[in-house]
Design a protein around this motif. Structure first.
Motif, PDB file in Angstrom:
ATOM      1  N   PRO A 121      19.941  -1.203  -4.678  1.00 15.62           N
ATOM      2  CA  PRO A 121      19.883  -2.514  -5.526  1.00 15.62           C
ATOM      3  C   PRO A 121      19.551  -3.727  -4.905  1.00 15.62           C
ATOM      4  CG  PRO A 121      22.082  -1.740  -5.000  1.00 15.62           C
ATOM      5  CD  PRO A 121      20.909  -0.709  -4.526  1.00 15.62           C
ATOM      6  N   HIS A 122      19.567  -3.807  -3.644  1.00 18.07           N
ATOM      7  CA  HIS A 122      19.077  -5.096  -2.895  1.00 18.07           C
ATOM      8  C   HIS A 122      17.776  -5.025  -2.540  1.00 18.07           C
ATOM      9  CE1 HIS A 122      23.132  -6.286  -2.924  1.00 18.07           C
ATOM     10  NE2 HIS A 122      23.674  -5.088  -2.365  1.00 18.07           N
ATOM     11  N   PHE A 123      16.871  -4.012  -2.843  1.00 16.13           N
ATOM     12  CA  PHE A 123      15.537  -3.759  -2.649  1.00 16.13           C
ATOM     13  C   PHE A 123      15.247  -3.980  -1.164  1.00 16.13           C
ATOM     14  CE2 PHE A 123      10.983  -4.957  -4.257  1.00 16.13           C
ATOM     15  CZ  PHE A 123      10.923  -3.526  -4.905  1.00 16.13           C
ATOM     16  N   GLN A 124      15.815  -3.315  -0.216  1.00 11.45           N
ATOM     17  CA  GLN A 124      15.589  -3.510   1.290  1.00 11.45           C
ATOM     18  C   GLN A 124      14.334  -3.062   1.451  1.00 11.45           C
ATOM     19  OE1 GLN A 124      17.997  -4.104   3.790  1.00 11.45           O
ATOM     20  NE2 GLN A 124      16.344  -4.425   4.902  1.00 11.45           N
ATOM     21  N   ILE A 125      13.748  -3.855   2.467  1.00 10.24           N
ATOM     22  CA  ILE A 125      12.439  -3.591   2.904  1.00 10.24           C
ATOM     23  C   ILE A 125      12.394  -2.528   4.233  1.00 10.24           C
ATOM     24  CG2 ILE A 125      10.865  -4.713   4.691  1.00 10.24           C
ATOM     25  CD1 ILE A 125      10.936  -7.329   3.246  1.00 10.24           C
ATOM     26  N   GLN A 126      11.507  -1.792   4.261  1.00 10.04           N
ATOM     27  CA  GLN A 126      11.344  -0.767   5.292  1.00 10.04           C
ATOM     28  C   GLN A 126       9.934  -0.817   5.790  1.00 10.04           C
ATOM     29  OE1 GLN A 126      11.744   2.645   2.771  1.00 10.04           O
ATOM     30  NE2 GLN A 126      13.971   2.665   3.043  1.00 10.04           N
ATOM     31  N   SER A 127       9.938  -0.586   6.950  1.00 12.43           N
ATOM     32  CA  SER A 127       8.558  -0.425   7.617  1.00 12.43           C
ATOM     33  C   SER A 127       8.481   1.085   7.821  1.00 12.43           C
ATOM     34  CB  SER A 127       8.750  -1.162   9.225  1.00 12.43           C
ATOM     35  OG  SER A 127       9.361  -0.534  10.000  1.00 12.43           O
ATOM     36  N   ARG A 128       7.206   1.382   7.908  1.00 12.02           N
ATOM     37  CA  ARG A 128       6.888   2.978   8.168  1.00 12.02           C
ATOM     38  C   ARG A 128       5.429   2.749   8.895  1.00 12.02           C
ATOM     39  NH1 ARG A 128       8.085   4.971   2.205  1.00 12.02           N
ATOM     40  NH2 ARG A 128      10.288   4.966   2.276  1.00 12.02           N
ATOM     41  N   PRO A 129       5.397   3.540   9.877  1.00  9.29           N
ATOM     42  CA  PRO A 129       3.992   3.474  10.665  1.00  9.29           C
ATOM     43  C   PRO A 129       2.848   4.366   9.959  1.00  9.29           C
ATOM     44  CG  PRO A 129       5.552   5.202  11.557  1.00  9.29           C
ATOM     45  CD  PRO A 129       6.227   4.197  10.557  1.00  9.29           C
ATOM     46  N   ILE A 130       1.654   3.624  10.214  1.00  7.59           N
ATOM     47  CA  ILE A 130       0.543   4.478   9.871  1.00  7.59           C
ATOM     48  C   ILE A 130      -0.303   4.677  11.067  1.00  7.59           C
ATOM     49  CG2 ILE A 130      -1.782   3.835   8.969  1.00  7.59           C
ATOM     50  CD1 ILE A 130      -0.363   1.951   7.099  1.00  7.59           C
ATOM     51  N   HIS A 131      -0.718   6.141  10.991  1.00  2.11           N
ATOM     52  CA  HIS A 131      -1.571   6.684  12.179  1.00  2.11           C
ATOM     53  C   HIS A 131      -2.915   6.866  11.643  1.00  2.11           C
ATOM     54  CE1 HIS A 131      -2.474   8.429  15.953  1.00  2.11           C
ATOM     55  NE2 HIS A 131      -3.024   9.426  15.245  1.00  2.11           N
ATOM     56  N   ILE A 132      -3.882   6.344  12.089  1.00  2.99           N
ATOM     57  CA  ILE A 132      -5.183   6.804  11.778  1.00  2.99           C
ATOM     58  C   ILE A 132      -5.888   7.333  13.020  1.00  2.99           C
ATOM     59  CG2 ILE A 132      -7.483   5.771  11.034  1.00  2.99           C
ATOM     60  CD1 ILE A 132      -5.703   3.437   9.831  1.00  2.99           C
ATOM     61  N   GLY A 133      -6.689   8.449  12.983  1.00  2.00           N
ATOM     62  CA  GLY A 133      -7.269   9.128  13.956  1.00  2.00           C
ATOM     63  C   GLY A 133      -8.658   8.728  14.499  1.00  2.00           C
ATOM     64  N   ALA A 145      -1.178   3.752   2.372  1.00  2.00           N
ATOM     65  CA  ALA A 145      -0.060   3.380   2.234  1.00  2.00           C
ATOM     66  C   ALA A 145       1.041   3.624   3.298  1.00  2.00           C
ATOM     67  CB  ALA A 145       0.501   4.364   1.024  1.00  2.00           C
ATOM     68  N   PRO A 146       2.299   3.109   3.387  1.00  2.00           N
ATOM     69  CA  PRO A 146       3.165   3.125   4.538  1.00  2.00           C
ATOM     70  C   PRO A 146       3.396   4.631   4.726  1.00  2.00           C
ATOM     71  CG  PRO A 146       3.747   1.498   2.761  1.00  2.00           C
ATOM     72  CD  PRO A 146       2.921   2.151   2.185  1.00  2.00           C
ATOM     73  N   GLY A 147       3.516   4.815   5.895  1.00  4.35           N
ATOM     74  CA  GLY A 147       3.815   6.273   6.564  1.00  4.35           C
ATOM     75  C   GLY A 147       2.697   6.994   6.428  1.00  4.35           C
ATOM     76  N   CYS A 148       1.453   6.767   6.060  1.00  3.34           N
ATOM     77  CA  CYS A 148       0.271   7.516   6.131  1.00  3.34           C
ATOM     78  C   CYS A 148      -0.290   7.949   7.253  1.00  3.34           C
ATOM     79  CB  CYS A 148      -0.817   6.711   5.066  1.00  3.34           C
ATOM     80  SG  CYS A 148      -2.065   7.810   4.665  1.00  3.34           S
ATOM     81  N   VAL A 149      -0.524   9.422   7.482  1.00  4.01           N
ATOM     82  CA  VAL A 149      -1.159  10.135   8.604  1.00  4.01           C
ATOM     83  C   VAL A 149      -2.628  10.297   8.030  1.00  4.01           C
ATOM     84  CG1 VAL A 149      -1.228  11.468  10.457  1.00  4.01           C
ATOM     85  CG2 VAL A 149       0.979  10.702   9.446  1.00  4.01           C
ATOM     86  N   ILE A 150      -3.651   9.619   8.860  1.00  2.00           N
ATOM     87  CA  ILE A 150      -5.185  10.029   8.505  1.00  2.00           C
ATOM     88  C   ILE A 150      -5.692  10.678   9.732  1.00  2.00           C
ATOM     89  CG2 ILE A 150      -7.292   9.109   7.771  1.00  2.00           C
ATOM     90  CD1 ILE A 150      -5.671   6.968   6.138  1.00  2.00           C
ATOM     91  N   PRO A 151      -5.892  12.061   9.830  1.00  3.18           N
ATOM     92  CA  PRO A 151      -6.231  12.570  10.987  1.00  3.18           C
ATOM     93  C   PRO A 151      -7.726  12.395  11.311  1.00  3.18           C
ATOM     94  CG  PRO A 151      -5.176  14.196   9.550  1.00  3.18           C
ATOM     95  CD  PRO A 151      -5.454  12.911   8.735  1.00  3.18           C
ATOM     96  N   ASP A 152      -8.176  12.898  12.525  1.00  2.47           N
ATOM     97  CA  ASP A 152      -9.574  12.875  12.877  1.00  2.47           C
ATOM     98  C   ASP A 152     -10.439  13.198  11.937  1.00  2.47           C
ATOM     99  OD1 ASP A 152      -8.256  12.167  15.492  1.00  2.47           O
ATOM    100  OD2 ASP A 152      -9.148  13.820  16.270  1.00  2.47           O
ATOM    101  N   GLY A 153     -11.557  12.352  11.704  1.00  5.68           N
ATOM    102  CA  GLY A 153     -12.774  12.679  10.696  1.00  5.68           C
ATOM    103  C   GLY A 153     -12.695  12.508   9.215  1.00  5.68           C
ATOM    104  N   VAL A 154     -11.693  11.875   8.956  1.00  5.85           N
ATOM    105  CA  VAL A 154     -11.396  11.872   7.539  1.00  5.85           C
ATOM    106  C   VAL A 154     -12.144  10.573   6.961  1.00  5.85           C
ATOM    107  CG1 VAL A 154      -9.762  10.824   5.968  1.00  5.85           C
ATOM    108  CG2 VAL A 154      -9.084  12.648   7.314  1.00  5.85           C
ATOM    109  N   VAL A 155     -12.730  10.635   5.867  1.00  3.07           N
ATOM    110  CA  VAL A 155     -13.352   9.557   5.116  1.00  3.07           C
ATOM    111  C   VAL A 155     -12.411   9.359   3.973  1.00  3.07           C
ATOM    112  CG1 VAL A 155     -15.430   8.703   3.864  1.00  3.07           C
ATOM    113  CG2 VAL A 155     -15.687  10.115   5.802  1.00  3.07           C
TER     114      VAL A 155
END
Length: 188
Positions: A121-133, A145-155
């Protein structure tokens, strides 16, 4: 980085979401970047990387950061050798953003490592790491997006929206991004 408790600080009523130290660091960064880097030509990449490192970014030799890139908090950014962040990239590094080697983040792309808990109800901010290979291409105006994992070689195709964990060496497009095919490199 300290995210403050929204129940206590009430950001929806004008209270802060981040500690004073965090806000002052970001203010110093914004002023430094605007005065000393944003206007610089492409050839002064070494200077821009130096400034980002002074504010805690982990920038490998041979990385490229264009002057029009917006980095929210440099100390949450790691960018590998031979990688580049193109013109107009928005690096909303509220949480850690790791970019591997030989990766291209194209013009206007948005890397977003922060969100809100919409159930709170207080709309708490959160951080979520991104990993791009390594050897990834985030095409023009794509959103990671927050928390996304994009492994090696992705387009991730232009204006694609990546959420969650993607499969390595796969081409994605659309919103939300869906696999379009396998990425196979030609022999040299």
């Amino acid at each position: 980085m300290t995210i403050l408790d929204a129940r206590k600080t009430r950001p929806s009523e004008g209270g802060p979401s981040f500690s004073l130290a965090n806000r002052l660091t970001r203010l110093a960064w914004i002023v430094t970047w605007l005065l000393l880097a944003r206007w610089t030509p492409k050839k002064l990449n070494g200077w821009r990387c130096f400034l980002a490192r002074r504010f805690g970014a982990k920038v490998a030799p041979g990385a490229m950061i264009y002057g029009s890139v917006r980095i929210w908090l440099p100390s949450n950014l790691t960018i590998g050798t031979g990688s580049s962040m193109g013109p107009g990239v928005n690096c909303y590094s509220m949480g850690a953003i790791h970019i591997g080697r030989d990766t291209i983040v194209s013009q206007g792309a948005h890397l977003c490592a922060g969100t809100h808990d919409f159930r709170d109800p207080h709309f708490q901010i959160q951080s979520r790491p991104i990993h791009i290979g390594d050897r990834v291409w985030i095409a023009a105006e794509a959103f990671v997006a927050p928390g996304c994992v994009i492994p090696d070689g992705v387009v991730l195709g232009a204006r694609g929206c990546a959420v969650g964990r993607l499969r390595p060496w796969t081409i994605y497009g659309g919103n939300p991004a869906r696999p379009l095919g396998e990425r196979v490199l030609r022999a040299e």
